[in-house]
Design a protein around this motif. Structure first.
Motif, PDB file in Angstrom:
ATOM      1  N   GLU A 177      56.457  36.800  29.819  1.00 61.61           N
ATOM      2  CA  GLU A 177      56.391  36.535  31.258  1.00 61.61           C
ATOM      3  C   GLU A 177      55.824  37.729  32.018  1.00 61.61           C
ATOM      4  OE1 GLU A 177      60.730  37.758  30.452  1.00 61.61           O
ATOM      5  OE2 GLU A 177      59.199  36.571  29.439  1.00 61.61           O
ATOM      6  N   ILE A 178      56.015  38.933  31.507  1.00 62.60           N
ATOM      7  CA  ILE A 178      55.440  40.125  32.141  1.00 62.60           C
ATOM      8  C   ILE A 178      53.925  40.138  31.943  1.00 62.60           C
ATOM      9  CG2 ILE A 178      55.391  42.649  32.128  1.00 62.60           C
ATOM     10  CD1 ILE A 178      57.965  41.410  33.300  1.00 62.60           C
ATOM     11  N   VAL A 220      51.976  37.576  31.525  1.00 59.61           N
ATOM     12  CA  VAL A 220      51.410  36.530  32.383  1.00 59.61           C
ATOM     13  C   VAL A 220      51.386  36.991  33.840  1.00 59.61           C
ATOM     14  CG1 VAL A 220      51.805  34.205  33.301  1.00 59.61           C
ATOM     15  CG2 VAL A 220      51.994  34.629  30.850  1.00 59.61           C
ATOM     16  N   ALA A 221      52.467  37.609  34.322  1.00 59.85           N
ATOM     17  CA  ALA A 221      52.526  38.059  35.710  1.00 59.85           C
ATOM     18  C   ALA A 221      51.469  39.127  35.991  1.00 59.85           C
ATOM     19  CB  ALA A 221      53.913  38.596  36.036  1.00 59.85           C
ATOM     20  N   VAL A 222      51.298  40.075  35.083  1.00 57.93           N
ATOM     21  CA  VAL A 222      50.292  41.131  35.268  1.00 57.93           C
ATOM     22  C   VAL A 222      48.890  40.537  35.238  1.00 57.93           C
ATOM     23  CG1 VAL A 222      49.277  43.181  34.201  1.00 57.93           C
ATOM     24  CG2 VAL A 222      51.751  43.002  34.445  1.00 57.93           C
ATOM     25  N   SER A 223      48.665  39.621  34.312  1.00 53.65           N
ATOM     26  CA  SER A 223      47.356  38.975  34.212  1.00 53.65           C
ATOM     27  C   SER A 223      47.027  38.201  35.488  1.00 53.65           C
ATOM     28  CB  SER A 223      47.341  38.039  33.002  1.00 53.65           C
ATOM     29  OG  SER A 223      46.121  37.363  32.911  1.00 53.65           O
ATOM     30  N   ASP A 224      48.014  37.461  36.017  1.00 52.50           N
ATOM     31  CA  ASP A 224      47.811  36.710  37.257  1.00 52.50           C
ATOM     32  C   ASP A 224      47.528  37.655  38.428  1.00 52.50           C
ATOM     33  OD1 ASP A 224      48.222  34.370  35.873  1.00 52.50           O
ATOM     34  OD2 ASP A 224      50.261  34.033  36.648  1.00 52.50           O
ATOM     35  N   ALA A 225      48.284  38.745  38.512  1.00 54.24           N
ATOM     36  CA  ALA A 225      48.080  39.714  39.603  1.00 54.24           C
ATOM     37  C   ALA A 225      46.701  40.351  39.511  1.00 54.24           C
ATOM     38  CB  ALA A 225      49.169  40.783  39.568  1.00 54.24           C
ATOM     39  N   ASN A 226      46.272  40.676  38.297  1.00 55.77           N
ATOM     40  CA  ASN A 226      44.941  41.256  38.120  1.00 55.77           C
ATOM     41  C   ASN A 226      43.853  40.268  38.520  1.00 55.77           C
ATOM     42  OD1 ASN A 226      45.933  43.691  37.222  1.00 55.77           O
ATOM     43  ND2 ASN A 226      45.683  43.201  35.057  1.00 55.77           N
ATOM     44  N   ARG A 227      44.034  39.010  38.154  1.00 57.45           N
ATOM     45  CA  ARG A 227      43.048  37.979  38.501  1.00 57.45           C
ATOM     46  C   ARG A 227      42.970  37.814  40.023  1.00 57.45           C
ATOM     47  NH1 ARG A 227      45.194  34.323  35.850  1.00 57.45           N
ATOM     48  NH2 ARG A 227      44.449  34.636  33.993  1.00 57.45           N
ATOM     49  N   GLU A 228      44.130  37.807  40.688  1.00 55.10           N
ATOM     50  CA  GLU A 228      44.154  37.676  42.151  1.00 55.10           C
ATOM     51  C   GLU A 228      43.502  38.886  42.824  1.00 55.10           C
ATOM     52  OE1 GLU A 228      48.204  36.987  43.298  1.00 55.10           O
ATOM     53  OE2 GLU A 228      48.318  35.108  42.166  1.00 55.10           O
ATOM     54  N   ALA A 229      43.775  40.078  42.295  1.00 58.61           N
ATOM     55  CA  ALA A 229      43.177  41.289  42.872  1.00 58.61           C
ATOM     56  C   ALA A 229      41.665  41.281  42.686  1.00 58.61           C
ATOM     57  CB  ALA A 229      43.782  42.529  42.223  1.00 58.61           C
ATOM     58  N   LEU A 230      41.206  40.842  41.546  1.00 58.51           N
ATOM     59  CA  LEU A 230      39.774  40.765  41.279  1.00 58.51           C
ATOM     60  C   LEU A 230      39.111  39.764  42.223  1.00 58.51           C
ATOM     61  CD1 LEU A 230      37.453  41.706  39.484  1.00 58.51           C
ATOM     62  CD2 LEU A 230      38.034  39.866  37.905  1.00 58.51           C
ATOM     63  N   GLN A 231      39.770  38.616  42.441  1.00 61.90           N
ATOM     64  CA  GLN A 231      39.222  37.606  43.343  1.00 61.90           C
ATOM     65  C   GLN A 231      39.186  38.130  44.779  1.00 61.90           C
ATOM     66  OE1 GLN A 231      37.795  34.577  42.575  1.00 61.90           O
ATOM     67  NE2 GLN A 231      37.167  34.707  44.707  1.00 61.90           N
ATOM     68  N   ALA A 232      40.245  38.818  45.203  1.00 57.14           N
ATOM     69  CA  ALA A 232      40.288  39.373  46.558  1.00 57.14           C
ATOM     70  C   ALA A 232      39.181  40.411  46.741  1.00 57.14           C
ATOM     71  CB  ALA A 232      41.655  39.986  46.843  1.00 57.14           C
ATOM     72  N   ALA A 233      38.977  41.252  45.726  1.00 62.01           N
ATOM     73  CA  ALA A 233      37.917  42.262  45.805  1.00 62.01           C
ATOM     74  C   ALA A 233      36.550  41.602  45.874  1.00 62.01           C
ATOM     75  CB  ALA A 233      37.996  43.205  44.605  1.00 62.01           C
ATOM     76  N   ALA A 234      36.357  40.530  45.091  1.00 62.00           N
ATOM     77  CA  ALA A 234      35.080  39.813  45.109  1.00 62.00           C
ATOM     78  C   ALA A 234      34.853  39.171  46.479  1.00 62.00           C
ATOM     79  CB  ALA A 234      35.048  38.755  44.009  1.00 62.00           C
ATOM     80  N   ASP A 235      35.917  38.594  47.059  1.00 62.20           N
ATOM     81  CA  ASP A 235      35.802  37.981  48.381  1.00 62.20           C
ATOM     82  C   ASP A 235      35.446  39.030  49.442  1.00 62.20           C
ATOM     83  OD1 ASP A 235      36.466  35.587  47.208  1.00 62.20           O
ATOM     84  OD2 ASP A 235      38.531  35.556  47.976  1.00 62.20           O
ATOM     85  N   GLU A 236      36.093  40.202  49.360  1.00 60.01           N
ATOM     86  CA  GLU A 236      35.807  41.275  50.320  1.00 60.01           C
ATOM     87  C   GLU A 236      34.380  41.780  50.160  1.00 60.01           C
ATOM     88  OE1 GLU A 236      38.745  44.348  49.979  1.00 60.01           O
ATOM     89  OE2 GLU A 236      40.385  42.962  50.415  1.00 60.01           O
ATOM     90  N   THR A 237      33.911  41.897  48.922  1.00 66.07           N
ATOM     91  CA  THR A 237      32.547  42.352  48.665  1.00 66.07           C
ATOM     92  C   THR A 237      31.545  41.340  49.213  1.00 66.07           C
ATOM     93  OG1 THR A 237      33.231  43.551  46.695  1.00 66.07           O
ATOM     94  CG2 THR A 237      30.907  43.012  46.866  1.00 66.07           C
ATOM     95  N   ALA A 238      31.788  40.061  48.978  1.00 64.40           N
ATOM     96  CA  ALA A 238      30.883  39.022  49.468  1.00 64.40           C
ATOM     97  C   ALA A 238      30.850  39.021  50.999  1.00 64.40           C
ATOM     98  CB  ALA A 238      31.322  37.650  48.944  1.00 64.40           C
ATOM     99  N   GLU A 239      32.015  39.173  51.613  1.00 65.75           N
ATOM    100  CA  GLU A 239      32.067  39.209  53.074  1.00 65.75           C
ATOM    101  C   GLU A 239      31.326  40.432  53.613  1.00 65.75           C
ATOM    102  OE1 GLU A 239      35.325  39.328  56.731  1.00 65.75           O
ATOM    103  OE2 GLU A 239      36.026  39.335  54.653  1.00 65.75           O
ATOM    104  N   SER A 240      31.517  41.561  52.980  1.00 64.76           N
ATOM    105  CA  SER A 240      30.856  42.789  53.406  1.00 64.76           C
ATOM    106  C   SER A 240      29.338  42.661  53.283  1.00 64.76           C
ATOM    107  CB  SER A 240      31.349  43.963  52.567  1.00 64.76           C
ATOM    108  OG  SER A 240      30.670  45.134  52.905  1.00 64.76           O
ATOM    109  N   LEU A 241      28.874  42.093  52.175  1.00 63.58           N
ATOM    110  CA  LEU A 241      27.435  41.897  51.988  1.00 63.58           C
ATOM    111  C   LEU A 241      26.867  40.951  53.035  1.00 63.58           C
ATOM    112  CD1 LEU A 241      27.220  41.628  48.092  1.00 63.58           C
ATOM    113  CD2 LEU A 241      26.320  43.476  49.524  1.00 63.58           C
TER     114      LEU A 241
END
Length: 82
Positions: free
Chosen positions: A46-47, A49-70
């Motif tokens: 379960e740890i 899975v939780a870390v993997s999910d958090a990493n995926r969410e952080a990566l998506q948030a960073a991608a969204d911020e990069t796309a918005e900035s561009l």
């Protein structure tokens, strides 16, 4: 999946260097001891899975911020939105 039945104080050996021992069986759960080299990573599922999910969410948030900035950068250079 290999399924084994073990009682308290019985062990399972994996390879040459990992031993899993059933320490106790109670109504609330099973206590397991793992003897393994320090270079082997041992995590609860379960740890992982939780870390993997958090990493995926952080990566998506960073991608969204990069796309918005561009997009904002392109809009600023073309004079659009003025």
């Amino acid at each position: 999946m290999l399924v084994l039945t073990r009682r308290a104080n019985e062990s399972i050996v994996i390879g040459d260097d990992i031993t899993i021992t059933i320490l106790a069986v109670t109504p609330s759960g099973v206590r397991v001891g793992i003897d393994a080299p320090r270079d082997k990573r041992i995590n609860r599922a379960e740890i992982v899975v939780a870390v993997s999910d958090a990493n995926r969410e952080a990566l998506q948030a960073a991608a969204d911020e990069t796309a918005e900035s561009l997009l904002l950068d392109v809009l600023g250079r073309t004079g659009a939105g003025r």
